[in-house]
Design an enzyme around this catalytic site. Structure first.
Site, mmCIF file in Angstrom:
data_model
loop_
_atom_site.group_PDB
_atom_site.id
_atom_site.type_symbol
_atom_site.label_atom_id
_atom_site.label_comp_id
_atom_site.label_asym_id
_atom_site.label_seq_id
_atom_site.Cartn_x
_atom_site.Cartn_y
_atom_site.Cartn_z
ATOM 1 N N GLY A 445 9.955 19.776 -21.436
ATOM 2 C CA GLY A 445 10.277 19.716 -20.681
ATOM 3 C C GLY A 445 8.559 18.597 -19.899
ATOM 4 O O GLY A 445 8.224 18.474 -19.603
ATOM 5 N N ALA A 446 8.652 18.209 -21.405
ATOM 6 C CA ALA A 446 7.209 17.031 -21.639
ATOM 7 C C ALA A 446 7.883 15.280 -20.683
ATOM 8 O O ALA A 446 6.911 14.977 -20.699
ATOM 9 C CB ALA A 446 6.348 17.167 -23.194
ATOM 10 N N ASN A 524 7.901 24.826 -20.330
ATOM 11 C CA ASN A 524 7.682 24.188 -19.530
ATOM 12 C C ASN A 524 8.928 23.351 -18.801
ATOM 13 O O ASN A 524 8.998 23.314 -17.266
ATOM 14 C CB ASN A 524 6.907 23.301 -19.628
ATOM 15 C CG ASN A 524 6.547 22.401 -18.604
ATOM 16 O OD1 ASN A 524 5.974 22.657 -17.267
ATOM 17 N ND2 ASN A 524 6.799 20.915 -19.111
ATOM 18 N N TYR A 590 16.214 28.945 -8.815
ATOM 19 C CA TYR A 590 15.119 28.217 -9.619
ATOM 20 C C TYR A 590 14.307 29.976 -9.064
ATOM 21 O O TYR A 590 13.873 30.374 -10.358
ATOM 22 C CB TYR A 590 14.279 27.731 -8.329
ATOM 23 C CG TYR A 590 13.253 26.586 -9.111
ATOM 24 C CD1 TYR A 590 12.832 26.492 -9.739
ATOM 25 C CD2 TYR A 590 12.214 27.886 -8.703
ATOM 26 C CE1 TYR A 590 11.599 25.819 -10.810
ATOM 27 C CE2 TYR A 590 10.847 27.208 -8.864
ATOM 28 C CZ TYR A 590 10.885 25.736 -10.374
ATOM 29 O OH TYR A 590 10.102 25.387 -10.556
ATOM 30 N N ALA A 592 14.809 32.980 -8.806
ATOM 31 C CA ALA A 592 15.112 34.387 -9.918
ATOM 32 C C ALA A 592 14.973 33.704 -11.547
ATOM 33 O O ALA A 592 14.821 34.383 -12.481
ATOM 34 C CB ALA A 592 16.479 33.986 -9.515
ATOM 35 N N LYS A 594 13.249 31.685 -12.500
ATOM 36 C CA LYS A 594 11.761 31.781 -13.224
ATOM 37 C C LYS A 594 11.020 33.379 -13.437
ATOM 38 O O LYS A 594 10.337 33.391 -13.944
ATOM 39 C CB LYS A 594 10.930 31.571 -12.373
ATOM 40 C CG LYS A 594 11.228 29.834 -12.294
ATOM 41 C CD LYS A 594 10.348 29.177 -13.352
ATOM 42 C CE LYS A 594 10.404 28.194 -13.464
ATOM 43 N NZ LYS A 594 9.447 27.303 -14.905
#
Ligand SMILES: [Zn+2]
Length: 702
Positions: A445-446, A524, A590, A592, A594
């Site tokens: 996710g950079a 990430n 989101y 759940a 995470k």
């Protein structure tokens, strides 16, 4: 070898550097010509000088020597890369019978015409004592081939003809300067000197002449070699190279990972790790299978200058075992015996010379693997690249020398003098070591705001970073911003889909081919979706779970074999969320996903502790991007939140800032700092959550 001196270009340099003496501008021009030819000069090798007249502060004219300053590279040198020295006091040194290296160094430094100019090259005294106006010194390949061949001196005389003198090897310093000076005084028409096992010096009263002579003598050496080599194949590998491995890239990646592990060590309370540069072009793969290459790996460097870059000997690997356990046993044995040999060399030489030196690390820098290519190690990526370039050049030169005669490098005794020369060691000591130097990180996710902030802080801490994302455009943008501040060689790019395990595995192979392995994994990548459970479409729920939960599982799973092969521990820092402790309505998918990833990370902490891998979580809140890199999460949910609270973009940021205890805006760099904190092993902690949210009581971990 092509002579590329051009009158018009030389006049351009004089005009361009008109605030400097013309002699120096021309010196810059031909230095760059030499530096641009890889067969003459590699990575800061070689040095050049010019003598001119300059007025001092009182206006009185005095002779000044401009010589390449240490740290400058001939390829890109400018006038300021040359250090000016008062020539007269240096010339007087020749009356001395002896001059210690320390005093020579001191004399050079106290005679600088600018106090803060770089220290002059360690070979300066040669340039100072010799009368010619322009002196060019290179470690040209063809000269090294001949001067490292049995009967090299006779071969050189035959190849280069009169006008040139061969001098037996002497280490750089005062005695070398006296020896070249003696040769010159015996024959003032001398155009060039070859110092055995070291390189070529050419002289001229103008820049062009000295340059022409370098080209002329090197060309003669090249022609001579080609005539001798004739039709004999230099690389005598069976054609075509039999495919030794089903998947050479995956095998190379495994080997690189295991090698990094076998060469990792602790020093001064910190981790020392090597980064890797791989050369698997067809020439290197072919060479790796050539007859006799294994024996050549055990012979020494082409010129003692290389020893601080490559160590004296290479390691040869004949075949890579299929099983990881066997690979580890094999490498432990090979690297173990390399270390032992190095230690014996150090003890033998330092006792013989009664030299009180601290032993340098005993690890190899160049590993030639049959059927795979060349692997170079370096504390930094730049070091690894330099070692690889020298390695490629060395292997080819040794093969040529072996055809002409026998490859015959300098003795261990001479080598030790150079490797442990206080003037060389001083250069090494000056360097400070960044906390994550030698470590490789991969950030998924950079392409987004938080990933960008994390990558930036990891780079700042010295790590090599692979930026990973599925969105190529965002990734390229982030990379170009980071490359403005950091060395681009330390920044890799990997486009892959975290939801596809095969694509993740391939990406880890490529990462290992780029840097050698992985020490820090930062899952990430994440996506958001706003909907109440009543309105949440099942396939949207799946999609969020796929990226935010399964994506984390995939990258952790793919990293485990890498960590195992390296066997040097590591860090996984999962970017979790404030929502895990303090969820929000209409944010079910989101929160759940995470929470699932958070739980998975705790399991990873339990399972990976036995191999020294720590797994920790960071729980950020309200991290907005900036104009350069936006937050995809806020791009999505921002407008809706602004509408429901009647705020504009700045107002929304203000709202979140005021919501936390510290009334602080949380930035992506803050999250990056937390990653660096865990990754730098300052505390023995695993399975922990660290909020980076300015203080939200409802999200206190419990
Ligand atoms: Zn040299």
């Amino acid at each position: 070898m092509q002579n590329i001196f051009d009158d018009e270009q030389s006049r351009f340099f004089v005009k361009n550097f008109s605030e400097y003496p013309e002699d120096l501008a021309l010196r810059v021009y031909t230095s760059r010509l030499l530096g641009s030819n890889r067969n003459l000069v590699l990575h800061g090798g070689g040095n050049t000088s010019v003598k001119t007249m300059l007025p001092d502060i009182t206006g009185e004219k005095r002779p000044v020597l401009f010589v390449k300053g240490s740290g400058a590279d001939l390829k890109s040198i400018g006038p300021e890369g040359f250090t000016g020295l008062n020539l007269e006091p240096l010339r007087k040194l020749r009356s001395l019978k002896k001059l210690s290296d320390e005093e020579m160094d001191n004399q050079l430094r106290i005679n600088k015409i600018l106090a803060d100019a770089p220290d002059p090259s360690v070979e300066t005294v040669v340039h100072a004592l010799l009368p010619p106006k322009y002196i060019d010194h290179t470690h040209a390949d063809a000269i090294l081939v001949l001067s490292n061949t049995r009967n090299g001196s006779a071969l050189l005389k035959e190849a280069l003809g009169p006008g040139m003198e061969v001098i037996p090897y002497i280490m750089s310093g005062f005695p070398l300067a006296l020896s070249i000076l003696a040769a010159y005084e015996k024959n003032p028409d001398l155009e060039a000197v070859v110092l055995m096992h070291h390189g070529l010096f050419t002289f001229g009263e103008d820049a062009e002449t000295a340059y022409n002579r370098t080209l002329e003598y090197v060309t003669r050496a090249e022609r001579f070699i080609m005539e001798r080599v004739g039709e004999k194949p230099v690389m005598s590998f069976p054609e075509p190279v039999p495919p030794m491995y089903k998947n050479p890239e995956a095998t190379l990646a495994r080997l690189a990972q295991a090698l990094r592990g076998a060469c990792a060590y602790e020093a001064d309370g910190g981790k020392r790790r090597f980064l890797v540069e791989i050369r698997n072009n067809s020439q290197m793969v072919g060479t790796s299978c050539s007859k006799g290459t294994d024996a050549l790996c055990r012979t020494g460097v082409l010129t003692p200058d290389h020893v601080i870059r490559t160590k004296n000997r290479m390691v040869y690997i004949d075949s890579v075992p299929d099983k990881d356990d066997d690979l580890k046993i094999y490498l432990d044995k090979i690297i173990g015996s390399y270390k032992e040999d190095y230690h014996n060399y150090f003890i033998t030489q330092s006792e013989k010379k009664d030299a009180k030196r601290k032993e340098l690390d005993p690890f190899p820098r160049l590993i030639l693997a049959s059927g795979l290519g060349l692997i170079a190690l370096g504390y930094t990526k730049t070091d690894a690249v330099i070692a690889a370039d020298i390695g490629e050049q060395t292997i080819k030169a040794k093969l040529y020398a072996n055809i002409i005669g026998d490859y015959l490098p300098i003795s261990d005794s001479h080598l030790f003098d150079m490797e442990y020369w206080p003037l060389q060691l001083k250069k090494l000591k000056k360097r400070s070591i960044a906390v994550l130097e030698g470590q490789t990180a991969l950030v998924t996710g950079a392409g987004g705001a938080i990933g960008f902030g994390i990558a930036k802080q990891l780079l700042k801490a010295g790590a090599a970073v692979v930026l990973a994302d599925i969105d190529e455009q965002r990734l390229v943008n982030v990379r170009s911003i980071l490359a403005e501040e950091f060395d681009g060689g330390r920044i890799g790019i990997q486009i892959f889909d975290v939801t596809d395990f095969g694509s993740v595995q391939d990406a880890f192979i490529e990462t290992s081919l780029k840097f050698g392995g992985l020490d820090i994994l930062v899952p990430n990548a994440g996506i958001a979706h706003v909907a109440t459970l009543e309105d949440l479409e099942p396939d949207r729920f799946d999609k969020v779970i796929d990226v935010n939960l399964k994506g984390v599982f995939n990258v952790i799973k793919a990293a485990i074999p890498v960590f195992r092969r390296q066997n040097t521990g590591g860090n996984i820092v999962v970017i979790s969320s404030k929502n895990v402790f303090d969820p929000g309505a209409a944010f079910g998918a989101y929160s759940a996903s995470k929470a699932g990833a958070h739980q998975l990370s705790k399991i990873a902490a339990m399972e990976l502790a036995s191999i020294g891998v720590k797994v920790n979580m960071i729980n950020p809140d309200a991290v907005f991007g900036d104009n350069n890199v936006s937050s995809q999460l806020w791009d999505l949910i921002g407008p809706d939140r602004m509408k429901s609270r009647g705020l504009d973009a700045e107002g929304l940021k203000e709202y979140y800032r005021n919501r936390n205890l510290l009334k602080q805006a949380v930035t992506a760099e803050h999250v990056g700092n937390a990653v660096v904190f865990f990754a730098s092993d300052q505390i023995p902690t695993t399975g922990a959550s660290l909020p980076v949210d300015g203080g939200i009581v409802a999200a206190f971990p419990r």
